[in-house]
Design a protein around this motif. Structure first.
Motif, short mmCIF file in Angstrom:
data_model
loop_
_atom_site.label_atom_id
_atom_site.label_comp_id
_atom_site.label_asym_id
_atom_site.label_seq_id
_atom_site.Cartn_x
_atom_site.Cartn_y
_atom_site.Cartn_z
N GLY A 66 0.82 -1.20 0.00
CA GLY A 66 0.00 0.00 0.00
C GLY A 66 0.85 1.25 0.00
O GLY A 66 2.00 1.23 0.45
N VAL A 67 0.28 2.33 -0.50
CA VAL A 67 0.92 3.64 -0.43
C VAL A 67 -0.05 4.59 0.26
O VAL A 67 -1.24 4.59 -0.05
N VAL A 68 0.46 5.38 1.20
CA VAL A 68 -0.36 6.41 1.83
C VAL A 68 0.29 7.76 1.58
O VAL A 68 1.49 7.93 1.77
N GLU A 69 -0.52 8.70 1.12
CA GLU A 69 -0.08 10.09 0.94
C GLU A 69 -0.77 10.92 2.02
O GLU A 69 -1.99 10.85 2.18
N TYR A 70 -0.01 11.72 2.76
CA TYR A 70 -0.54 12.40 3.93
C TYR A 70 0.15 13.75 4.09
O TYR A 70 1.08 14.10 3.34
N GLN A 71 -0.30 14.50 5.10
CA GLN A 71 0.25 15.83 5.36
C GLN A 71 1.07 15.80 6.65
O GLN A 71 0.66 15.21 7.65
N SER A 72 2.23 16.48 6.61
CA SER A 72 3.06 16.58 7.80
C SER A 72 3.87 17.87 7.74
O SER A 72 4.64 18.07 6.79
N LYS A 73 3.65 18.74 8.70
CA LYS A 73 4.38 20.01 8.81
C LYS A 73 4.33 20.81 7.51
O LYS A 73 5.33 21.34 7.05
N ILE A 129 -9.44 10.14 2.02
CA ILE A 129 -10.14 10.53 3.24
C ILE A 129 -9.75 11.96 3.60
O ILE A 129 -8.56 12.30 3.63
N GLU A 130 -10.75 12.79 3.85
CA GLU A 130 -10.49 14.15 4.32
C GLU A 130 -11.46 14.50 5.42
O GLU A 130 -12.49 13.83 5.60
N SER A 131 -11.14 15.55 6.16
CA SER A 131 -11.98 15.96 7.28
C SER A 131 -11.79 17.45 7.54
O SER A 131 -10.70 17.99 7.33
N PRO A 132 -12.85 18.13 7.99
CA PRO A 132 -12.71 19.54 8.38
C PRO A 132 -11.96 19.71 9.71
O PRO A 132 -11.60 20.82 10.07
N VAL A 140 -2.97 10.30 10.96
CA VAL A 140 -2.76 9.21 10.00
C VAL A 140 -1.60 8.34 10.49
O VAL A 140 -0.59 8.86 10.97
N TYR A 141 -1.76 7.03 10.37
CA TYR A 141 -0.68 6.11 10.75
C TYR A 141 -0.51 5.05 9.67
O TYR A 141 -1.37 4.85 8.81
N GLY A 198 1.29 11.59 10.22
CA GLY A 198 0.89 12.98 10.06
C GLY A 198 -0.61 13.11 10.17
O GLY A 198 -1.23 12.50 11.03
N GLU A 199 -1.20 13.90 9.25
CA GLU A 199 -2.63 14.19 9.32
C GLU A 199 -3.29 14.08 7.96
O GLU A 199 -2.63 14.03 6.92
N CYS A 200 -4.63 14.07 7.99
CA CYS A 200 -5.44 14.14 6.77
C CYS A 200 -5.34 15.55 6.18
O CYS A 200 -5.00 16.50 6.90
N PRO A 201 -5.67 15.70 4.88
CA PRO A 201 -6.23 14.69 3.98
C PRO A 201 -5.21 13.62 3.62
O PRO A 201 -4.01 13.89 3.56
#
Length: 304
Positions: free
Chosen positions: A129-136, A271-274, A279-280, A287-290
């Motif tokens: 699997g590949v996960v793309e996420y936000q960090s800093k 997956i996104e959220s307001p 994310v793990y 990091g975090e979503c999206p």
């Protein structure tokens, strides 16, 4: 097999710091079964990625990870980021706390028995699997071989990392789960699976390649490592006491019959959220979503 072509990467702090104590025994077993190798200790988070990337790029065709799911994730990432991905096989000696991936792969938990499998000529090409996420403020990517996700499990991972590393097995995860349970609030998310878009309020969303997480929770009973699909497990707006009541069914894999659990199979998930949602992947906080998740079929060769 040449000693210069087998690299063993050892995380001495894995398994509540027990791997450093186990390694001399493991090393003797490997020599006794005729495996010629050299080894290196990891020195911190991310080090195994670089060790594995360099080794696979420099011509090592067999890498062995000694540690937990986090160590295994890093070694796999190193191989997958190397110039020798297609020619390099990964062997696994699990000495970690959760050891979830080996449950799906059929690799023995007992490290002496696991050592004996490393001389096998049998290889299994597994999906990754590949996960793309936000960090800093950055958009980053990470490969995962077992499971990734967002929400409660990520918060548990964060809490577990704060706990003293005295115990193995499921104890750290359960302790982190109980501490998280009292403060965690369910999150609104938008989940995109192909052309399908749905809004949920969720406790947790797991994206599974293997079937287990959290030290033996059978979160995705139908997951297969070689089916070119990811299994999406959505835990809906479940309360604290309801979760505790259903926890035994998650370990058994019978939770799929509960109306607040939804299971799907997919190749791409977003997956996104307001709200801020963690994310793990493979037991490591990223990091975090999206966040986006997708599968790369038959991307990694493991020794079984």
């Amino acid at each position: 097999m040449s000693a210069s072509r087998v690299k063993v990467i050892v995380n001495p702090v894995a398994g509540a710091y027990s791997t450093r104590r186990k390694w001399p025994i493991i090393s003797k077993i490997l020599k006794r079964i005729g495996l010629l190798f050299d080894f290196q200790y990891t020195e911190g988070v991310g080090h195994a990625i670089e060790l594995a990337r360099v080794a696979a790029s420099d011509g090592y065709r067999f890498l062995v990870a000694v540690g937990g799911d986090g160590t295994l994730n890093e070694v796999a990432n190193g191989i997958l980021h190397s110039t020798g991905t297609a020619k390099t096989a990964l062997g696994i000696i699990s000495t970690g706390t959760g050891s979830d991936f080996i449950r799906s792969a059929g690799i023995p938990r007992d490290y002496a028995t696991a050592c004996s499998t490393l001389t096998s000529s049998k290889r299994l090409s597994i999906d990754v699997g590949v996960v793309e996420y936000q960090s800093k403020g950055q958009t980053l990517r990470r490969f995962f071989i077992n499971a990734a996700g967002v929400g409660f499990d990520a918060a548990v991972v964060k809490e577990t990392e704060r706990l003293p590393k005295f115990f193995g097995g499921t104890i750290p995860y359960v302790a982190g789960l109980l501490r998280t349970l009292f403060v965690y609030k369910n999150k609104p998310v938008v989940v995109r699976v192909g052309d399908e878009v749905e809004n949920y309020r969720v406790l947790n969303v797991a994206v599974a390649n293997g079937g287990y997480l959290g030290g033996g929770m059978h979160i995705a009973p139908e997951a297969e490592l070689c089916d070119s699909l990811l299994d999406l497990a959505i835990v809906g707006d479940m309360g604290k006491f309801e979760l505790l009541k259903e926890l035994p069914t998650v370990y058994k894999g019978t939770h799929v019959n509960h109306p607040k659990f939804k299971m799907k199979k997919a190749t791409h998930i977003a997956i996104e959220s307001p709200e801020p949602v963690l994310v793990y992947a493979d037991g490591e906080l990223l990091g975090e979503c999206p966040a986006s998740f997708w599968v790369v079929p038959a991307a990694l060769s493991i020794v079984v």
